[in-house]
Design a protein around this motif. Structure first.
Motif, PDB file in Angstrom:
ATOM      1  N   ALA A   1      -1.232   3.912   6.821  1.00 22.20           N
ATOM      2  CA  ALA A   1      -1.700   4.581   8.034  1.00 22.20           C
ATOM      3  C   ALA A   1      -3.170   4.259   8.293  1.00 22.20           C
ATOM      4  O   ALA A   1      -3.573   4.027   9.441  1.00 22.20           O
ATOM      5  CB  ALA A   1      -1.497   6.083   7.916  1.00 22.20           C
ATOM      6  N   ARG A   2      -3.976   4.187   7.228  1.00 24.47           N
ATOM      7  CA  ARG A   2      -5.404   3.869   7.398  1.00 24.47           C
ATOM      8  C   ARG A   2      -5.590   2.420   7.843  1.00 24.47           C
ATOM      9  O   ARG A   2      -6.475   2.112   8.663  1.00 24.47           O
ATOM     10  CB  ARG A   2      -6.168   4.116   6.099  1.00 24.47           C
ATOM     11  CG  ARG A   2      -7.687   3.991   6.267  1.00 24.47           C
ATOM     12  CD  ARG A   2      -8.404   4.341   4.976  1.00 24.47           C
ATOM     13  NE  ARG A   2      -8.363   3.261   4.015  1.00 24.47           N
ATOM     14  CZ  ARG A   2      -9.306   2.298   3.926  1.00 24.47           C
ATOM     15  NH1 ARG A   2     -10.337   2.278   4.766  1.00 24.47           N
ATOM     16  NH2 ARG A   2      -9.203   1.357   3.019  1.00 24.47           N
TER      17      ARG A   2
ATOM     18  N   ALA B   1      -9.651  -0.832  -0.540  1.00 15.20           N
ATOM     19  CA  ALA B   1      -8.319  -0.403  -0.112  1.00 15.20           C
ATOM     20  C   ALA B   1      -7.534   0.023  -1.347  1.00 15.20           C
ATOM     21  O   ALA B   1      -7.818  -0.416  -2.466  1.00 15.20           O
ATOM     22  CB  ALA B   1      -7.591  -1.526   0.619  1.00 15.20           C
TER      23      ALA B   1
ATOM     24  N   TYR C   1      -3.560   0.685   9.706  1.00 14.10           N
ATOM     25  CA  TYR C   1      -3.253   0.664  11.139  1.00 14.10           C
ATOM     26  C   TYR C   1      -4.372   1.307  11.955  1.00 14.10           C
ATOM     27  O   TYR C   1      -4.706   0.846  13.055  1.00 14.10           O
ATOM     28  CB  TYR C   1      -1.943   1.398  11.417  1.00 14.10           C
ATOM     29  CG  TYR C   1      -0.706   0.545  11.230  1.00 14.10           C
ATOM     30  CD1 TYR C   1      -0.466  -0.535  12.066  1.00 14.10           C
ATOM     31  CD2 TYR C   1       0.219   0.836  10.225  1.00 14.10           C
ATOM     32  CE1 TYR C   1       0.675  -1.317  11.902  1.00 14.10           C
ATOM     33  CE2 TYR C   1       1.361   0.055  10.055  1.00 14.10           C
ATOM     34  CZ  TYR C   1       1.582  -1.008  10.901  1.00 14.10           C
ATOM     35  OH  TYR C   1       2.714  -1.786  10.743  1.00 14.10           O
ATOM     36  N   ARG C   2      -4.966   2.358  11.397  1.00 15.32           N
ATOM     37  CA  ARG C   2      -5.962   3.133  12.141  1.00 15.32           C
ATOM     38  C   ARG C   2      -7.339   2.470  12.143  1.00 15.32           C
ATOM     39  O   ARG C   2      -8.053   2.487  13.154  1.00 15.32           O
ATOM     40  CB  ARG C   2      -6.055   4.538  11.527  1.00 15.32           C
ATOM     41  CG  ARG C   2      -6.956   5.501  12.281  1.00 15.32           C
ATOM     42  CD  ARG C   2      -6.905   6.899  11.663  1.00 15.32           C
ATOM     43  NE  ARG C   2      -7.386   6.926  10.288  1.00 15.32           N
ATOM     44  CZ  ARG C   2      -6.611   7.097   9.223  1.00 15.32           C
ATOM     45  NH1 ARG C   2      -5.303   7.257   9.358  1.00 15.32           N
ATOM     46  NH2 ARG C   2      -7.129   7.110   7.995  1.00 15.32           N
ATOM     47  N   GLU C   3      -7.722   1.843  11.024  1.00 16.86           N
ATOM     48  CA  GLU C   3      -9.086   1.350  10.879  1.00 16.86           C
ATOM     49  C   GLU C   3      -9.180  -0.174  10.723  1.00 16.86           C
ATOM     50  O   GLU C   3     -10.001  -0.819  11.383  1.00 16.86           O
ATOM     51  CB  GLU C   3      -9.754   2.011   9.667  1.00 16.86           C
ATOM     52  CG  GLU C   3      -9.862   3.525   9.752  1.00 16.86           C
ATOM     53  CD  GLU C   3     -10.477   4.119   8.500  1.00 16.86           C
ATOM     54  OE1 GLU C   3     -11.039   3.342   7.682  1.00 16.86           O
ATOM     55  OE2 GLU C   3     -10.401   5.352   8.325  1.00 16.86           O
TER      56      GLU C   3
ATOM     57  N   HIS D   1       0.824  -1.198   0.000  1.00 16.81           N
ATOM     58  CA  HIS D   1       0.000   0.000   0.000  1.00 16.81           C
ATOM     59  C   HIS D   1       0.866   1.260   0.000  1.00 16.81           C
ATOM     60  O   HIS D   1       1.990   1.240   0.532  1.00 16.81           O
ATOM     61  CB  HIS D   1      -0.895   0.036   1.249  1.00 16.81           C
ATOM     62  CG  HIS D   1      -1.742  -1.187   1.429  1.00 16.81           C
ATOM     63  ND1 HIS D   1      -2.909  -1.378   0.744  1.00 16.81           N
ATOM     64  CD2 HIS D   1      -1.573  -2.286   2.214  1.00 16.81           C
ATOM     65  CE1 HIS D   1      -3.441  -2.536   1.104  1.00 16.81           C
ATOM     66  NE2 HIS D   1      -2.650  -3.107   1.991  1.00 16.81           N
TER      67      HIS D   1
ATOM     68  N   GLU E   1      -0.133   6.583   2.854  1.00 11.29           N
ATOM     69  CA  GLU E   1      -1.368   7.037   3.484  1.00 11.29           C
ATOM     70  C   GLU E   1      -2.344   5.884   3.721  1.00 11.29           C
ATOM     71  O   GLU E   1      -3.108   5.878   4.687  1.00 11.29           O
ATOM     72  CB  GLU E   1      -2.044   8.134   2.642  1.00 11.29           C
ATOM     73  CG  GLU E   1      -2.434   7.746   1.237  1.00 11.29           C
ATOM     74  CD  GLU E   1      -1.320   7.924   0.213  1.00 11.29           C
ATOM     75  OE1 GLU E   1      -1.637   7.924  -0.996  1.00 11.29           O
ATOM     76  OE2 GLU E   1      -0.143   8.076   0.630  1.00 11.29           O
ATOM     77  N   GLU E   2      -2.287   4.874   2.857  1.00 10.46           N
ATOM     78  CA  GLU E   2      -3.159   3.711   3.044  1.00 10.46           C
ATOM     79  C   GLU E   2      -2.636   2.816   4.167  1.00 10.46           C
ATOM     80  O   GLU E   2      -3.418   2.225   4.912  1.00 10.46           O
ATOM     81  CB  GLU E   2      -3.286   2.918   1.748  1.00 10.46           C
ATOM     82  CG  GLU E   2      -4.312   1.800   1.797  1.00 10.46           C
ATOM     83  CD  GLU E   2      -5.747   2.316   1.855  1.00 10.46           C
ATOM     84  OE1 GLU E   2      -6.660   1.480   1.862  1.00 10.46           O
ATOM     85  OE2 GLU E   2      -5.968   3.549   1.896  1.00 10.46           O
TER      86      GLU E   2
END
Length: 236
Positions: free
Chosen positions: A182-183, A202, A185-187, A176, A179-180
């Motif tokens: 990070a998403r 994704a 990990y976050r979501e 990825h 920025e993906e």
């Protein structure tokens, strides 16, 4: 059980079958006839002596492996380990055992037959599973508990533009853009930890750095890690 001395073959067969119904043993004293017997009976394992007329145990192994490359083959011989052992290992015998006095070596042989056959069956089952995932229409990627890519099928490799040797062992993050990652990990990973699965869209990234939309799912694995199922959308 292949041994040019039928009495020896008979003793081995008697010991293996005496106290257990785990084994069914067919004996043959002519190693050349053993090849035809293997083709006809498809046994789980071949146990063979080494020093026999016409063809020795390792030549028999070579003949059998031409048709049955994964068939367990145990060399059970009176030759000392230093004489035959290195050759046996080089030619790929499953196990090498030296005959001894008493019954202890028969017990070891029984144990080795069981272990070798179980290992071969496990390898065959895993190979069929890999063949099944390789033929799946969607991309499949298995990530271990440390976040490293453990397995990918051909569809997933084509999707991301990698060869297997390059991708396996790398972090899933290479799949990825930043920025993906990070998403994820976050979501995605928190949802995976809480619910055992995540489905959605994704953004993937190929090895050359092109991005594309990917739909699919993350599923938690009982052995830790997770598996990704993916289908590719349009490239960005």
């Amino acid at each position: 059980m292949v041994d040019d001395d039928p009495d020896v073959a008979g003793v081995v067969a008697e010991y293996l079958t005496r106290d257990s119904n785990q084994f069914e043993v067919e004996t043959v004293s002519d190693p050349q006839a053993a090849v035809a017997m293997v083709e006809r009976m498809r046994p789980d394992c071949v146990v063979s002596d080494y020093d026999m007329p016409h063809i020795d145990g390792l030549e028999l192994l070579e003949h059998i492996r031409e048709e049955f490359p994964d068939l367990p083959f145990i060399l059970f011989t009176g030759k000392d380990t230093e004489t035959v052992g290195p050759m046996a290992i080089e030619q790929g015998v499953s196990r090498y055992l030296e005959k001894g006095r008493g019954t202890a070596h028969f017990a070891l042989l029984a144990s080795d037959i069981t272990g070798t056959v179980e290992t071969a069956e496990t390898s065959s089952r895993l190979r069929r599973q890999v063949e099944a995932t390789d033929s799946a229409p969607e991309g499949i990627c298995i990530v271990d508990e440390d976040g490293q890519i453990e397995y990918v099928n051909d569809v997933f490799l084509r999707m991301h533009g990698y060869d297997r040797e390059t991708l396996v062992g790398q972090s899933w993050e290479v799949l990825h853009p930043d920025e993906e990652v990070a998403r994820v990990y976050r979501e995605v990973l928190p949802t995976l930890a809480a619910a055992g699965e995540w489905e959605g869209q994704a953004t993937g990234e190929t090895q050359p750095g092109e991005t594309f939309e990917r739909s699919g799912a993350f599923h938690d694995l009982p052995s830790d890690g997770f598996v990704i199922f993916a289908t590719q959308g349009e490239s960005a």
